[in-house]
Write a protein that holds these residues in place. Structure first.
Motif, PDB file in Angstrom:
ATOM      1  N   THR A 167     -34.093 -23.642  32.058  1.00  0.00           N
ATOM      2  CA  THR A 167     -34.894 -22.180  32.045  1.00  0.00           C
ATOM      3  C   THR A 167     -34.481 -21.678  30.799  1.00  0.00           C
ATOM      4  N   THR A 168     -34.914 -20.449  30.464  1.00  0.00           N
ATOM      5  CA  THR A 168     -34.259 -19.883  29.051  1.00  0.00           C
ATOM      6  C   THR A 168     -32.953 -19.577  29.102  1.00  0.00           C
ATOM      7  N   TYR A 169     -32.447 -19.118  30.340  1.00  0.00           N
ATOM      8  CA  TYR A 169     -31.114 -18.774  30.465  1.00  0.00           C
ATOM      9  C   TYR A 169     -30.241 -20.083  30.386  1.00  0.00           C
ATOM     10  N   GLY A 170     -30.949 -21.206  31.203  1.00  0.00           N
ATOM     11  CA  GLY A 170     -30.105 -22.314  31.097  1.00  0.00           C
ATOM     12  C   GLY A 170     -30.067 -22.994  29.755  1.00  0.00           C
ATOM     13  N   ILE A 171     -30.994 -22.820  28.999  1.00  0.00           N
ATOM     14  CA  ILE A 171     -31.023 -23.103  27.441  1.00  0.00           C
ATOM     15  C   ILE A 171     -29.760 -22.408  26.792  1.00  0.00           C
ATOM     16  N   TYR A 172     -29.886 -21.113  27.044  1.00  0.00           N
ATOM     17  CA  TYR A 172     -28.689 -20.203  26.229  1.00  0.00           C
ATOM     18  C   TYR A 172     -27.329 -20.646  26.713  1.00  0.00           C
ATOM     19  N   ARG A 173     -27.207 -20.826  28.081  1.00  0.00           N
ATOM     20  CA  ARG A 173     -25.915 -21.109  28.427  1.00  0.00           C
ATOM     21  C   ARG A 173     -25.333 -22.623  28.300  1.00  0.00           C
ATOM     22  N   ARG A 174     -26.573 -23.419  28.276  1.00  0.00           N
ATOM     23  CA  ARG A 174     -25.849 -24.931  28.423  1.00  0.00           C
ATOM     24  C   ARG A 174     -25.905 -25.349  26.728  1.00  0.00           C
ATOM     25  N   ILE A 175     -26.599 -24.685  26.003  1.00  0.00           N
ATOM     26  CA  ILE A 175     -26.961 -25.602  24.712  1.00  0.00           C
ATOM     27  C   ILE A 175     -26.600 -24.271  23.572  1.00  0.00           C
ATOM     28  N   MET A 176     -27.115 -23.295  23.680  1.00  0.00           N
ATOM     29  CA  MET A 176     -26.884 -22.231  22.539  1.00  0.00           C
ATOM     30  C   MET A 176     -25.521 -21.777  22.595  1.00  0.00           C
ATOM     31  N   LEU A 177     -24.934 -21.530  23.569  1.00  0.00           N
ATOM     32  CA  LEU A 177     -23.551 -20.834  23.422  1.00  0.00           C
ATOM     33  C   LEU A 177     -22.675 -21.973  22.842  1.00  0.00           C
ATOM     34  N   PRO A 178     -22.583 -23.209  23.610  1.00  0.00           N
ATOM     35  CA  PRO A 178     -21.572 -24.170  22.954  1.00  0.00           C
ATOM     36  C   PRO A 178     -21.888 -24.573  21.407  1.00  0.00           C
ATOM     37  N   MET A 179     -23.259 -24.568  21.045  1.00  0.00           N
ATOM     38  CA  MET A 179     -23.541 -24.870  19.731  1.00  0.00           C
ATOM     39  C   MET A 179     -22.946 -23.847  18.671  1.00  0.00           C
ATOM     40  N   GLY A 180     -22.942 -22.286  19.289  1.00  0.00           N
ATOM     41  CA  GLY A 180     -22.860 -20.976  18.685  1.00  0.00           C
ATOM     42  C   GLY A 180     -21.432 -20.745  18.428  1.00  0.00           C
ATOM     43  N   THR A 181     -20.533 -21.651  18.932  1.00  0.00           N
ATOM     44  CA  THR A 181     -19.086 -21.605  19.130  1.00  0.00           C
ATOM     45  C   THR A 181     -18.457 -21.017  17.852  1.00  0.00           C
ATOM     46  N   PRO A 182     -18.676 -21.883  16.841  1.00  0.00           N
ATOM     47  CA  PRO A 182     -18.189 -21.480  15.535  1.00  0.00           C
ATOM     48  C   PRO A 182     -18.452 -19.946  14.959  1.00  0.00           C
ATOM     49  N   ALA A 183     -19.836 -19.733  15.116  1.00  0.00           N
ATOM     50  CA  ALA A 183     -20.206 -18.498  14.817  1.00  0.00           C
ATOM     51  C   ALA A 183     -19.501 -17.413  15.690  1.00  0.00           C
ATOM     52  N   LEU A 184     -19.661 -17.609  16.988  1.00  0.00           N
ATOM     53  CA  LEU A 184     -19.101 -16.501  18.099  1.00  0.00           C
ATOM     54  C   LEU A 184     -17.372 -16.420  17.702  1.00  0.00           C
ATOM     55  N   LEU A 185     -16.892 -17.269  17.070  1.00  0.00           N
ATOM     56  CA  LEU A 185     -15.242 -17.302  16.829  1.00  0.00           C
ATOM     57  C   LEU A 185     -15.123 -16.451  15.754  1.00  0.00           C
ATOM     58  N   SER A 186     -16.107 -16.762  14.621  1.00  0.00           N
ATOM     59  CA  SER A 186     -15.967 -16.073  13.507  1.00  0.00           C
ATOM     60  C   SER A 186     -16.092 -14.411  13.498  1.00  0.00           C
ATOM     61  N   VAL A 187     -17.367 -14.254  14.172  1.00  0.00           N
ATOM     62  CA  VAL A 187     -17.959 -12.939  14.443  1.00  0.00           C
ATOM     63  C   VAL A 187     -16.869 -12.199  15.400  1.00  0.00           C
ATOM     64  N   GLY A 188     -16.270 -12.787  16.336  1.00  0.00           N
ATOM     65  CA  GLY A 188     -15.519 -12.314  17.331  1.00  0.00           C
ATOM     66  C   GLY A 188     -14.193 -11.904  16.263  1.00  0.00           C
ATOM     67  N   ILE A 189     -13.704 -12.479  15.577  1.00  0.00           N
ATOM     68  CA  ILE A 189     -12.581 -12.310  14.751  1.00  0.00           C
ATOM     69  C   ILE A 189     -12.689 -10.956  13.945  1.00  0.00           C
ATOM     70  N   LEU A 190     -13.892 -10.998  13.320  1.00  0.00           N
ATOM     71  CA  LEU A 190     -14.438  -9.880  12.327  1.00  0.00           C
ATOM     72  C   LEU A 190     -14.589  -8.529  13.103  1.00  0.00           C
ATOM     73  N   ASN A 191     -15.104  -8.670  14.265  1.00  0.00           N
ATOM     74  CA  ASN A 191     -15.330  -7.534  15.175  1.00  0.00           C
ATOM     75  C   ASN A 191     -13.911  -6.829  15.634  1.00  0.00           C
ATOM     76  N   ALA A 192     -13.132  -8.044  16.037  1.00  0.00           N
ATOM     77  CA  ALA A 192     -11.633  -7.488  16.432  1.00  0.00           C
ATOM     78  C   ALA A 192     -10.955  -6.826  15.245  1.00  0.00           C
ATOM     79  N   LEU A 193     -11.295  -7.121  14.148  1.00  0.00           N
ATOM     80  CA  LEU A 193     -10.525  -6.646  12.840  1.00  0.00           C
ATOM     81  C   LEU A 193     -11.152  -5.090  12.830  1.00  0.00           C
ATOM     82  N   PHE A 194     -12.385  -4.862  12.732  1.00  0.00           N
ATOM     83  CA  PHE A 194     -12.933  -3.651  12.648  1.00  0.00           C
ATOM     84  C   PHE A 194     -12.511  -2.744  13.691  1.00  0.00           C
ATOM     85  N   CYS A 195     -12.672  -3.232  14.917  1.00  0.00           N
ATOM     86  CA  CYS A 195     -12.263  -2.388  15.989  1.00  0.00           C
ATOM     87  C   CYS A 195     -10.742  -1.998  15.769  1.00  0.00           C
ATOM     88  N   TRP A 196     -10.009  -2.714  15.694  1.00  0.00           N
ATOM     89  CA  TRP A 196      -8.485  -2.812  15.645  1.00  0.00           C
ATOM     90  C   TRP A 196      -8.068  -1.749  14.497  1.00  0.00           C
TER      91      TRP A 196
END
Length: 275
Positions: free
Chosen positions: A177-206
């Motif tokens: 399903t669309t949710y299955g694609i997001y959870r099983r494929i897109m989230l693992p493949m997007g880990t590098p971007a998620l890590l980078s964006v998470g760090i930047l947002n943490a700096l902005f908020c902090w």
């Protein structure tokens, strides 16, 4: 060879001067933080004769920096988790799903990046006040999400656009399903971007002061940066204690830069290249 060495020196000298200009304020603050008031008054630029750690202990306990640190940690962590969740979902939808108005929504997120917070801070504060969210954790967390979500959506959309659509099509043929694609494929493949964006947002908020100052006016709910700002008035005659508060606020950000500088650099260029 001589010309190459001259070119290297021409680049190295200004970069070294820039590095020294960046490092010196931190070293000066750390030196002042371990001085006594008498040493600072006699000569503020001299090295401390012996480290006086009582200033840092006072700033952490008596001044309330420990409470401010905990407030920042809770709110920044919650805001970053929500930003990554909503940003990754929106990025997946805008980059890989075909629906009417997707381009308009993406352009809207892009346009929101150019709106300064000062333009929306009055209506945002009124909305939060009417909703009863002023001086509450959810109020500041939602304000951070609202402010930094366009940036997160833009980077995640740009990154997910580099993923071939054939992968999504193959997953859909396999019965996901669309949710299955997001959870099983897109989230693992997007880990590098998620890590980078998470760090930047943490700096902005902090490092934020303005939003936290508007949403959390009471002293007990201040974030770390707002607490440091308040120290400037309360301890104008005790500069070593004030410098200790600044040092406490700077150390987490410095450690984040030192250990995750590559991910931070990748976050700035996320989605800018194909492949």
């Amino acid at each position: 060879m001589t010309g190459r060495r001259l070119g290297m020196w021409a680049a190295a000298i200004p970069m070294t001067l820039l590095a020294l200009a960046t490092i010196y304020p931190l070293l000066f603050t750390a030196n002042v933080a371990v001085k006594t008031r008498r040493e600072y008054i006699l000569d503020r630029f001299s090295l401390a004769t012996s480290p006086h750690w009582d200033n840092i202990v006072t700033a952490w306990t008596s001044v309330g920096m420990a409470r401010y640190f905990l407030n920042s940690l809770i709110m920044v962590t919650a805001a970053v988790v929500l930003l990554l969740l909503f940003g990754s979902m929106a990025g997946f939808a805008l980059s890989q799903l075909r629906f009417r108005g997707s381009s308009v929504l993406f352009l809207g997120c892009l346009a929101a990046l150019f709106i300064p917070f000062q333009v929306i801070m009055v209506p945002l504060t009124r909305v939060m006040a009417v909703s009863g969210l002023i001086d509450t954790y959810p109020g500041l967390i939602l304000s951070y999400v609202a402010q930094f979500l366009p940036f997160t959506v833009f980077l995640m959309t740009s990154y997910y656009k580099t993923i071939p659509t054939e992968i999504v099509d193959a997953a859909r043929i396999d019965g996901n399903t669309t949710y299955g694609i997001y959870r099983r494929i897109m989230l693992p493949m997007g880990t590098p971007a998620l890590l980078s964006v998470g760090i930047l947002n943490a700096l902005f908020c902090w490092n934020d002061v303005l939003i936290a100052l508007l949403m959390m006016p009471s002293a007990g709910n201040r974030t770390l940066m707002v607490g440091v700002t308040s120290l400037r008035g309360q301890y104008s005659n005790d500069i070593p204690t004030f410098a200790s508060g600044v040092l406490i606020a700077a150390v987490p950000v410095l450690m984040l830069y030192l250990f995750l500088q590559r991910q931070i650099a990748d976050g700035v260029t996320a989605g800018s290249t194909k492949g």
